[in-house]
Design an enzyme around this catalytic site. Structure first.
Site, PDB file in Angstrom:
ATOM      1  N   LYS A  35       0.868  -1.174   0.000  1.00 20.40           N
ATOM      2  CA  LYS A  35       0.000   0.000   0.000  1.00 20.40           C
ATOM      3  C   LYS A  35       0.908   1.229   0.000  1.00 20.40           C
ATOM      4  O   LYS A  35       1.427   1.647   1.028  1.00 20.40           O
ATOM      5  CB  LYS A  35      -0.903   0.011   1.246  1.00 20.40           C
ATOM      6  N   GLU A  38       9.184   1.383  11.530  1.00 15.78           N
ATOM      7  CA  GLU A  38      10.171   2.469  11.574  1.00 15.78           C
ATOM      8  C   GLU A  38       9.367   3.744  11.552  1.00 15.78           C
ATOM      9  O   GLU A  38       8.770   4.088  10.524  1.00 15.78           O
ATOM     10  CB  GLU A  38      11.147   2.367  10.391  1.00 15.78           C
ATOM     11  N   CYS A  47      13.299  10.975   8.075  1.00 14.79           N
ATOM     12  CA  CYS A  47      13.097  10.591   9.477  1.00 14.79           C
ATOM     13  C   CYS A  47      14.389  10.681  10.282  1.00 14.79           C
ATOM     14  O   CYS A  47      14.356  10.802  11.504  1.00 14.79           O
ATOM     15  CB  CYS A  47      12.519   9.189   9.554  1.00 14.79           C
ATOM     16  N   GLU A  75       8.076  16.126  16.190  1.00 14.38           N
ATOM     17  CA  GLU A  75       8.620  15.982  14.842  1.00 14.38           C
ATOM     18  C   GLU A  75       7.907  16.937  13.884  1.00 14.38           C
ATOM     19  O   GLU A  75       6.682  16.898  13.748  1.00 14.38           O
ATOM     20  CB  GLU A  75       8.470  14.545  14.356  1.00 14.38           C
TER      21      GLU A  75
END
Length: 487
Positions: free
Chosen positions: A182, A258, A292, A391
């Site tokens: 996906k 992750e 990231c 973040e």
């Protein structure tokens, strides 16, 4: 010379059982170029029905043609996928740049070559994998055999679409699994082409399936809840990871995550400042800060704090922002209007929290279209501020001075994330001492983003579950059975 960027619209269909197919519902959504806000094409929106079809095809292939293929043939197929990716590098880099807004040179020099290398690496690594054997005093022997975990759902992010998809798919296939992918709804192009590449490389029908769509009440939710999916590998935002975990719990699926990061970049006074600046520019702003592993919290030892800021701000102001297909461009566009507004929301918050902007913080002059933002350096914020803690995933960094090892270790660990960290020092003992106390899965000393694919990759705390890379990937994508034989 600037590259010609005009392309025909690229409509993305699902890739199920070796064929490109539309959604039964007929639903589609638009795919926009974030650098120009122009339509790139439409994407079929999948749901439960398309996921069901893909999972059935994957299960049939798992127990059929893919199971019968010998290891050497599987290795050859993996290598061929990597070869074809390299043969189509320019095309794939172009599509990646159009889809993400990142500079074309970056996609061409990093994303696509690394995507090919992921397949080459795991093809080679597969040859050397072994298992355990133990003799017992009771005239018995134990040995382990490794088998595929089954049908695996791969859910992919939008920041490094092909690179991170192949980082999952290569070991998944190497271990003998089948996959239902996906892709991120914002970046469907290279994932769609990957289906054709796999078919051309000799991957049997049903082994690799791709279903486009969204998360909640769409393809993503249907995949994570599906009772015949054995495992889910997800790279993305932490909040989404929590939702997937709740869905997967119903059938106790195996999970690999992750997730997000708010990574510290610790700079001691004895480091080589010019080298620090050169790498910190990259670790702060490459790919528009949409990585990231970016070092978005910069901690500088006080004796060199002012000198660092002077050099860092000057170098940041030199970065060219604009057209991703201009070879001189260093900063492209953010991924979407929604994300652009989210990042700008953090800039407003930084002002409310008392932050001082040394550069950036606004749309570049002359760029009226596209989701562009100047690289931004903020000082004057307390470590408890939201902008320091959360973040942002954009070209935004905070810089904070420190006076001692103990202080900076405490501040570096003062977050619910634990993905990566960077330490700059020429003191060997300090490097080992500090690195051992940082709560992160990946710690670089005097470098950043230097990866050996044999090593463990992943995060602590809310930055992830499990590790990928080398044998760590095979531990997730396979199951071990111990066989005990009485002699």
């Amino acid at each position: 010379m600037k590259m010609e960027t005009k392309v025909k619209t690229f409509d993305c269909k699902h890739f199920i059982n070796g064929e490109y197919v539309a959604s039964k519902s007929g639903k589609t959504f638009e795919n926009l170029n974030p650098a120009t806000e122009e339509l790139l094409g439409t994407v079929c929106e999948g749901g439960k029905e398309e996921i069901d079809r893909a999972v059935k095809a994957a299960r049939k292939a798992l127990n059929g043609p893919w199971k019968k293929i010998k290891q050497n043939e599987r290795i050859a197929i993996l290598r061929r996928i990597g070869d074809i990716i390299l043969e189509r590098k320019d095309e794939l880099a172009r599509l990646e740049s159009l889809d993400t807004g990142k500079p074309y040179w970056l996609a061409s020099s990093v994303d696509i070559p690394r995507a090919a290398y992921n397949f080459h690496f795991f093809a080679d690594y597969l040859r050397g994998i072994g298992t355990e054997a133990y003799q017992m005093d009771d005239d018995a022997i134990n040995y382990s055999i490794r088998r595929p975990v089954g049908v695996v759902g791969l859910i992919n992010p939008w920041n490094l679409p092909l690179l991170l998809l192949t980082w999952k798919l290569a070991p998944c296939l190497a271990a003998g699994n089948t996959a239902v992918i996906k892709p991120a709804e914002l970046t469907p192009l290279t994932a769609t082409v990957l289906g054709e590449i796999c078919r051309d490389a000799g991957v049997p029908d049903g082994v690799v399936n791709i279903v486009h769509g969204f998360g909640p009440n769409s393809a993503g939710a249907a995949l994570t809840e599906h009772p015949d999916v054995d495992a889910i590998s997800f790279t993305g935002e932490t909040t989404t990871g929590k939702v997937i975990m709740a869905s997967a719990a119903k059938t106790l699926k195996k999970l690999s995550y992750e997730l997000g990061g708010k990574n510290p970049n610790i700079i001691f006074a004895d480091s080589d400042l010019d080298e620090v600046i050169e790498t910190t520019i990259k670790s702060s702003f490459i790919n528009q800060g949409e990585v990231c592993l970016c070092g978005s919290r910069i901690y500088v030892e006080r004796p060199i704090y002012d000198q660092f800021l002077e050099k860092f701000v000057a170098k940041t102001k030199e970065l060219k922002i604009g057209d991703p297909f201009d070879p001189q461009t260093k900063i492209g566009a953010l991924i979407s209007k929604e994300h652009y507004e989210r990042v700008n929301g953090y800039l407003d918050l930084a002002k409310e929290e008392g932050g001082q902007f040394l550069t950036g913080g606004k749309r570049p002059e002359g760029l009226k279209k596209g989701y562009y933002l100047e690289p931004t350096i903020i000082v004057g914020l307390d470590r408890s501020c939201q902008v320091v803690q959360e973040e942002i995933f954009g070209p935004v960094v905070t810089v904070i001075p420190f006076d001692s090892e103990e202080e900076v270790i405490m501040q570096a660990n003062d977050t619910h994330y634990g993905l990566s960290a960077t330490i700059w020092t020429n003191n060997l003992r300090r490097a080992h001492r500090v690195a051992a106390q940082i709560e992160a899965g990946i710690i670089w000393v005097n470098t950043w983003f230097l990866r050996d694919l044999r090593t463990p990759f992943g995060g602590m705390k809310q930055s992830g579950i499990g590790r990928e890379g080398g044998m760590h990937s095979f531990e997730f994508y396979s199951e071990l059975s111990n066989i005990c034989i009485k002699l």
